[in-house]
Motif scaffolding. Structure first.
Motif, PDB file in Angstrom:
ATOM      1  N   ASN A 211      44.718  46.880  45.194  1.00 56.52           N
ATOM      2  CA  ASN A 211      44.107  47.758  44.195  1.00 56.52           C
ATOM      3  C   ASN A 211      44.722  49.149  44.201  1.00 56.52           C
ATOM      4  O   ASN A 211      44.124  50.085  43.677  1.00 56.52           O
ATOM      5  N   GLY A 212      45.919  49.283  44.791  1.00 56.82           N
ATOM      6  CA  GLY A 212      46.514  50.613  44.921  1.00 56.82           C
ATOM      7  C   GLY A 212      46.611  51.377  43.608  1.00 56.82           C
ATOM      8  O   GLY A 212      46.069  52.484  43.475  1.00 56.82           O
ATOM      9  N   PRO A 213      47.281  50.829  42.589  1.00 60.07           N
ATOM     10  CA  PRO A 213      47.361  51.551  41.315  1.00 60.07           C
ATOM     11  C   PRO A 213      45.992  51.721  40.659  1.00 60.07           C
ATOM     12  O   PRO A 213      45.694  52.773  40.080  1.00 60.07           O
ATOM     13  N   GLN A 214      45.155  50.688  40.760  1.00 62.06           N
ATOM     14  CA  GLN A 214      43.882  50.702  40.046  1.00 62.06           C
ATOM     15  C   GLN A 214      42.894  51.700  40.651  1.00 62.06           C
ATOM     16  O   GLN A 214      42.222  52.449  39.929  1.00 62.06           O
ATOM     17  N   VAL A 215      42.789  51.714  41.976  1.00 66.78           N
ATOM     18  CA  VAL A 215      41.830  52.639  42.589  1.00 66.78           C
ATOM     19  C   VAL A 215      42.314  54.082  42.431  1.00 66.78           C
ATOM     20  O   VAL A 215      41.510  55.014  42.347  1.00 66.78           O
TER      21      VAL A 215
ATOM     22  N   GLY B  70      35.324  44.796  41.350  1.00 71.67           N
ATOM     23  CA  GLY B  70      34.653  44.203  40.204  1.00 71.67           C
ATOM     24  C   GLY B  70      35.571  44.076  39.003  1.00 71.67           C
ATOM     25  O   GLY B  70      35.593  43.044  38.325  1.00 71.67           O
ATOM     26  N   MET B  71      36.341  45.116  38.724  1.00 77.79           N
ATOM     27  CA  MET B  71      37.230  45.126  37.564  1.00 77.79           C
ATOM     28  C   MET B  71      38.310  44.054  37.658  1.00 77.79           C
ATOM     29  O   MET B  71      38.470  43.213  36.761  1.00 77.79           O
ATOM     30  N   ILE B  72      39.059  44.073  38.762  1.00 75.57           N
ATOM     31  CA  ILE B  72      40.158  43.118  38.915  1.00 75.57           C
ATOM     32  C   ILE B  72      39.617  41.709  39.129  1.00 75.57           C
ATOM     33  O   ILE B  72      40.165  40.736  38.600  1.00 75.57           O
ATOM     34  N   GLY B  73      38.532  41.597  39.890  1.00 74.41           N
ATOM     35  CA  GLY B  73      37.943  40.283  40.139  1.00 74.41           C
ATOM     36  C   GLY B  73      37.471  39.613  38.864  1.00 74.41           C
ATOM     37  O   GLY B  73      37.649  38.405  38.670  1.00 74.41           O
ATOM     38  N   TYR B  74      36.876  40.406  37.964  1.00 68.00           N
ATOM     39  CA  TYR B  74      36.444  39.867  36.669  1.00 68.00           C
ATOM     40  C   TYR B  74      37.638  39.347  35.873  1.00 68.00           C
ATOM     41  O   TYR B  74      37.607  38.237  35.318  1.00 68.00           O
ATOM     42  N   MET B  75      38.713  40.131  35.814  1.00 68.12           N
ATOM     43  CA  MET B  75      39.879  39.731  35.037  1.00 68.12           C
ATOM     44  C   MET B  75      40.501  38.452  35.603  1.00 68.12           C
ATOM     45  O   MET B  75      40.853  37.521  34.857  1.00 68.12           O
ATOM     46  N   LEU B  76      40.623  38.393  36.921  1.00 69.85           N
ATOM     47  CA  LEU B  76      41.196  37.198  37.551  1.00 69.85           C
ATOM     48  C   LEU B  76      40.314  35.970  37.324  1.00 69.85           C
ATOM     49  O   LEU B  76      40.807  34.897  36.961  1.00 69.85           O
ATOM     50  N   ALA B  77      39.013  36.132  37.548  1.00 72.55           N
ATOM     51  CA  ALA B  77      38.103  34.995  37.412  1.00 72.55           C
ATOM     52  C   ALA B  77      38.136  34.438  35.989  1.00 72.55           C
ATOM     53  O   ALA B  77      38.184  33.214  35.781  1.00 72.55           O
TER      54      ALA B  77
ATOM     55  N   VAL C 139      34.804  29.425  39.579  1.00 71.59           N
ATOM     56  CA  VAL C 139      35.491  30.595  40.138  1.00 71.59           C
ATOM     57  C   VAL C 139      34.458  31.687  40.369  1.00 71.59           C
ATOM     58  O   VAL C 139      33.710  32.045  39.453  1.00 71.59           O
ATOM     59  N   THR C 140      34.412  32.220  41.579  1.00 75.13           N
ATOM     60  CA  THR C 140      33.433  33.263  41.914  1.00 75.13           C
ATOM     61  C   THR C 140      34.133  34.489  42.482  1.00 75.13           C
ATOM     62  O   THR C 140      35.010  34.361  43.353  1.00 75.13           O
ATOM     63  N   THR C 141      33.748  35.652  41.985  1.00 74.15           N
ATOM     64  CA  THR C 141      34.211  36.921  42.547  1.00 74.15           C
ATOM     65  C   THR C 141      33.114  37.484  43.441  1.00 74.15           C
ATOM     66  O   THR C 141      31.971  37.633  43.010  1.00 74.15           O
ATOM     67  N   LEU C 142      33.481  37.784  44.688  1.00 76.97           N
ATOM     68  CA  LEU C 142      32.506  38.251  45.670  1.00 76.97           C
ATOM     69  C   LEU C 142      32.876  39.664  46.135  1.00 76.97           C
ATOM     70  O   LEU C 142      33.935  39.871  46.733  1.00 76.97           O
ATOM     71  N   LEU C 143      32.013  40.640  45.845  1.00 76.07           N
ATOM     72  CA  LEU C 143      32.199  41.963  46.421  1.00 76.07           C
ATOM     73  C   LEU C 143      32.066  41.839  47.936  1.00 76.07           C
ATOM     74  O   LEU C 143      31.045  41.365  48.427  1.00 76.07           O
ATOM     75  N   THR C 144      33.097  42.256  48.653  1.00 74.64           N
ATOM     76  CA  THR C 144      33.182  41.959  50.085  1.00 74.64           C
ATOM     77  C   THR C 144      33.279  43.234  50.909  1.00 74.64           C
ATOM     78  O   THR C 144      34.178  44.052  50.697  1.00 74.64           O
ATOM     79  N   ARG C 145      32.372  43.382  51.863  1.00 73.56           N
ATOM     80  CA  ARG C 145      32.421  44.514  52.791  1.00 73.56           C
ATOM     81  C   ARG C 145      33.192  44.106  54.037  1.00 73.56           C
ATOM     82  O   ARG C 145      33.013  43.000  54.555  1.00 73.56           O
ATOM     83  N   ILE C 146      34.028  45.012  54.516  1.00 75.50           N
ATOM     84  CA  ILE C 146      34.804  44.752  55.728  1.00 75.50           C
ATOM     85  C   ILE C 146      34.593  45.901  56.710  1.00 75.50           C
ATOM     86  O   ILE C 146      34.747  47.078  56.351  1.00 75.50           O
TER      87      ILE C 146
ATOM     88  N   VAL D 198      33.177  53.585  47.150  1.00 77.84           N
ATOM     89  CA  VAL D 198      32.542  53.162  45.895  1.00 77.84           C
ATOM     90  C   VAL D 198      33.611  52.823  44.851  1.00 77.84           C
ATOM     91  O   VAL D 198      33.486  51.857  44.095  1.00 77.84           O
ATOM     92  N   LEU D 199      34.689  53.596  44.833  1.00 77.64           N
ATOM     93  CA  LEU D 199      35.783  53.306  43.901  1.00 77.64           C
ATOM     94  C   LEU D 199      36.461  51.986  44.243  1.00 77.64           C
ATOM     95  O   LEU D 199      36.888  51.247  43.348  1.00 77.64           O
ATOM     96  N   VAL D 200      36.560  51.682  45.529  1.00 77.39           N
ATOM     97  CA  VAL D 200      37.102  50.381  45.933  1.00 77.39           C
ATOM     98  C   VAL D 200      36.215  49.262  45.391  1.00 77.39           C
ATOM     99  O   VAL D 200      36.706  48.255  44.862  1.00 77.39           O
TER     100      VAL D 200
END
Length: 321
Positions: free
Chosen positions: A73-77, A104-111, A123-130, A97-99
């Motif tokens: 997400n380098g360019p996007q964030v 959400g943005m990229i995950g939606y487009m990919l899904a 296909v599921t996009t999961l907001l993931t905490r690390i 929060v921006l991450v």
């Protein structure tokens, strides 16, 4: 929560342990610069064109593998951070929060594009905490490139106006932020469950949302985790068979940018460990494939548009013992 030493241990899939055949797992890491090429205008249309390329390649890989997709997400964030600064009525939102926004943005487009190619697949996009270490050494020595590229004059103005740190990215300059190393995937149980259901899972986007433990549970950390290191942690925890890192480079090169540059097509972890690569670009990718290959898997680095050829070892760089 598992100890850090246990995080690299293979996980046994319950269905497989009961003798039910399931396709092996491949973790596919899509570079943020591959989804939005450096130098291109950061428009929706430009990104969508590259997402469509990724979706077509993933559809082919999914014929033989269960797939977990990690994206950069380098360019996007970086773009979100600029938009964030433009509204001055409230304090800027923090980087974690921006991450999450970029996930959400990229995950939606990919899904959406993957399901357009594979309409019968889930296909599921999961907001993931690390989880990361709030005192990671990168907090004092930022190396992670985000946002657009700038010339010398533009970079100087932005650095002074926003208190940014700029470093050279090829012939250009870009903003760099802290990039703490991933320690533990907080939402791992959800990823396991989705893959067991044979869904395509988009997770750990942008390297995952960086969080650390506090007296009141988890709290956000100001940084952007390298998605290649998160992809390796994920691949190891899933006991994946393959790790495929797709970016805007067609292979790992030695002596890059010189008249002696040459592509590495096959290497062992020990061979690749002999060389130094830039910390802000190819370095984390090489670190990731060395780690996963040493763990016993097979890892690849190559161009997004040649994803199938990379996996078939007709293009890119393959790293294995």
């Amino acid at each position: 929560m598992a100890s850090e030493s246990s995080l690299a241990q293979p996980r046994v899939n319950e269905s497989e342990s009961q003798g039910i055949f399931m396709k092996p797992i491949a973790v596919v890491a899509l570079g943020g610069n591959a989804l939005l090429r450096r130098g291109d205008a950061p428009s929706f249309d430009n990104q969508l064109a590259n997402v469509k390329i990724a979706a077509a390649a993933i559809a082919e890989i999914a014929k033989d593998y269960r797939i977990a997709i990690v994206h950069g997400n380098g360019p996007q964030v970086g773009l979100l951070a600029l938009q964030n600064l433009a509204y001055t009525e409230v304090a800027p939102y923090p980087l974690d929060v921006l991450v999450a926004e970029s996930e959400g943005m990229i995950g939606y487009m990919l899904a959406q594009e993957i399901q357009n190619v594979m309409p019968t697949s889930e296909v599921t996009t999961l907001l993931t905490r690390i989880e990361v270490d709030a005192n990671d050494k990168s907090m004092l020595d930022p190396t992670k490139f985000i946002g657009a590229v700038y010339n010398e004059e533009e970079a100087k103005v932005l650095a002074e106006a926003n208190n940014w740190i700029m470093k050279r990215d090829g012939e250009y300059l870009r903003r760099v932020v802290a990039s703490p190393k991933p320690k533990n995937i907080v939402d791992m149980k959800a990823i396991d469950a989705l893959l067991a259901d044979e869904q395509i899972v988009i997770c750990c986007g942008g390297g995952g949302i960086p969080v650390c433990k506090s007296d009141n549970g988890f709290m956000g950390v100001q940084g952007v985790i390298d998605k290649d290191l998160s992809a390796t942690l994920l691949a190891k925890q899933l006991n994946a068979e393959k790790l495929l890192i797709l970016t805007d480079a067609d292979a790992v090169y030695l002596d890059w940018g010189t008249e002696n540059q040459r592509a590495l097509r096959h290497a062992t972890p020990a061979e690749l460990s002999q060389y130094d690569f830039p910390a802000g670009s190819m370095g984390p990718k090489v670190e990731a494939v060395i780690d996963f290959a040493a763990f016993g898997g097979k890892a690849y680095i190559g161009a997004l548009e040649h994803g199938l050829d990379v996996l078939a070892e007709r293009s890119g760089t393959c790293v294995s013992n």
